[in-house]
Design a protein around this motif. Structure first.
Motif, PDB file in Angstrom:
ATOM      1  N   ALA A 178       0.835  -1.204   0.000  1.00 59.53           N
ATOM      2  CA  ALA A 178       0.000   0.000   0.000  1.00 59.53           C
ATOM      3  C   ALA A 178       0.874   1.259   0.000  1.00 59.53           C
ATOM      4  CB  ALA A 178      -0.937  -0.011   1.205  1.00 59.53           C
ATOM      5  N   ARG A 187       2.196   5.529  -2.461  1.00 59.72           N
ATOM      6  CA  ARG A 187       2.079   6.847  -1.827  1.00 59.72           C
ATOM      7  C   ARG A 187       2.233   7.968  -2.855  1.00 59.72           C
ATOM      8  NH1 ARG A 187       5.407   8.898   3.487  1.00 59.72           N
ATOM      9  NH2 ARG A 187       4.206  10.794   3.800  1.00 59.72           N
ATOM     10  N   CYS A 206     -11.490   4.302  -2.087  1.00 58.13           N
ATOM     11  CA  CYS A 206     -10.765   3.859  -0.891  1.00 58.13           C
ATOM     12  C   CYS A 206     -10.943   2.357  -0.663  1.00 58.13           C
ATOM     13  CB  CYS A 206     -11.175   4.655   0.348  1.00 58.13           C
ATOM     14  SG  CYS A 206     -12.893   4.519   0.842  1.00 58.13           S
ATOM     15  N   PHE A 232      -8.975   0.339  -3.313  1.00 56.16           N
ATOM     16  CA  PHE A 232      -7.554   0.290  -3.012  1.00 56.16           C
ATOM     17  C   PHE A 232      -7.257  -0.799  -1.974  1.00 56.16           C
ATOM     18  CE2 PHE A 232      -3.851   1.861  -0.531  1.00 56.16           C
ATOM     19  CZ  PHE A 232      -2.891   1.714  -1.521  1.00 56.16           C
ATOM     20  N   GLY A 235      -8.870   2.559   5.517  1.00 55.01           N
ATOM     21  CA  GLY A 235      -7.455   2.481   5.200  1.00 55.01           C
ATOM     22  C   GLY A 235      -6.793   1.407   6.035  1.00 55.01           C
ATOM     23  N   GLU A 241      -4.029   5.344   3.088  1.00 55.38           N
ATOM     24  CA  GLU A 241      -5.410   5.325   2.591  1.00 55.38           C
ATOM     25  C   GLU A 241      -5.435   5.660   1.106  1.00 55.38           C
ATOM     26  OE1 GLU A 241      -7.539   8.261   4.913  1.00 55.38           O
ATOM     27  OE2 GLU A 241      -6.335   7.742   6.670  1.00 55.38           O
ATOM     28  N   GLY A 242      -6.283   4.950   0.381  1.00 56.48           N
ATOM     29  CA  GLY A 242      -6.552   5.303  -1.004  1.00 56.48           C
ATOM     30  C   GLY A 242      -7.633   6.367  -1.046  1.00 56.48           C
ATOM     31  N   VAL A 294      -3.155   8.163  -2.989  1.00 57.61           N
ATOM     32  CA  VAL A 294      -2.796   7.322  -1.857  1.00 57.61           C
ATOM     33  C   VAL A 294      -1.984   8.196  -0.913  1.00 57.61           C
ATOM     34  CG1 VAL A 294      -1.542   5.273  -1.101  1.00 57.61           C
ATOM     35  CG2 VAL A 294      -2.798   5.234  -3.280  1.00 57.61           C
TER      36      VAL A 294
END
Length: 186
Positions: A33, A37, A51, A54, A137, A152-153, A159
């Protein structure tokens, strides 16, 4: 209610590992994840609030089947509760009746002393603090239930790594409701 959205295996990039090297661990899912970023992945998921998508994408990468693939945050929570996962609520009361999710007393515990773990799913309200979680997230790190760092997306359309202090996200109205610990191999 809520629609499930499932898609094929994600393209494995940014981590540089073959599929046989990827393990279903909290460390691996958070590492993956974090590798996104700063990226806006809306085009990958279509014109949706992404979100949850993701989280699904990262879960698919590590082959984690315990994380619901429901397309709604409360739908994800409801499906995980139906699979006997417990919602660790860090507020005094549940949200108002929800169309998608209204946990029963045996499906949640109020535990303000819970220390979230890397890889926990964090359920967040990004609005009025009363209608329940509508954002999700992964926990990256935590000092206690209301002081955490997340990835978190769809946070500011990308992200993001966010820091919550006392359960809130500064000037932007974000509010931590609680956590669910998915099943990992380690």
């Amino acid at each position: 209610g809520g629609s499930s959205w499932k898609y094929g295996n994600p393209v494995k990039f940014h981590v540089g590992k073959s599929s046989s090297e990827v393990k279903n661990t909290a460390e691996e899912i958070v590492e993956y994840a974090l590798s996104f970023r700063g990226q806006n992945l809306r085009s990958l998921f279509g014109d949706k609030d992404w979100c949850t998508l993701f989280v699904h994408y990262c879960a698919n990468y590590v082959n984690n089947e315990s994380i619901s693939r429901n397309g709604f945050v409360t739908g994800m929570l409801r499906e995980m509760l139906d699979d006997d996962y417990q919602f660790i609520l860090v507020r005094d009361k549940l949200w108002e009746e929800s169309e998608y999710c209204n946990p029963t007393s045996d499906e949640y515990i109020i535990n303000k002393n819970y220390i979230p773990q890397k890889g926990d799913l964090v359920f967040i309200d990004n609005g009025n603090h009363y209608d329940g979680p509508d954002h999700i997230g992964f926990v990256v790190s935590a000092t206690d239930a209301l002081n955490i760092v997340t990835v978190e997306g769809n946070s500011s359309n990308k992200v993001s790594v966010n820091t919550y202090k006392n359960g809130d996200y500064g000037s932007i109205p974000m509010y931590i409701w609680g956590y669910v610990r998915p099943t990992y191999d380690q």
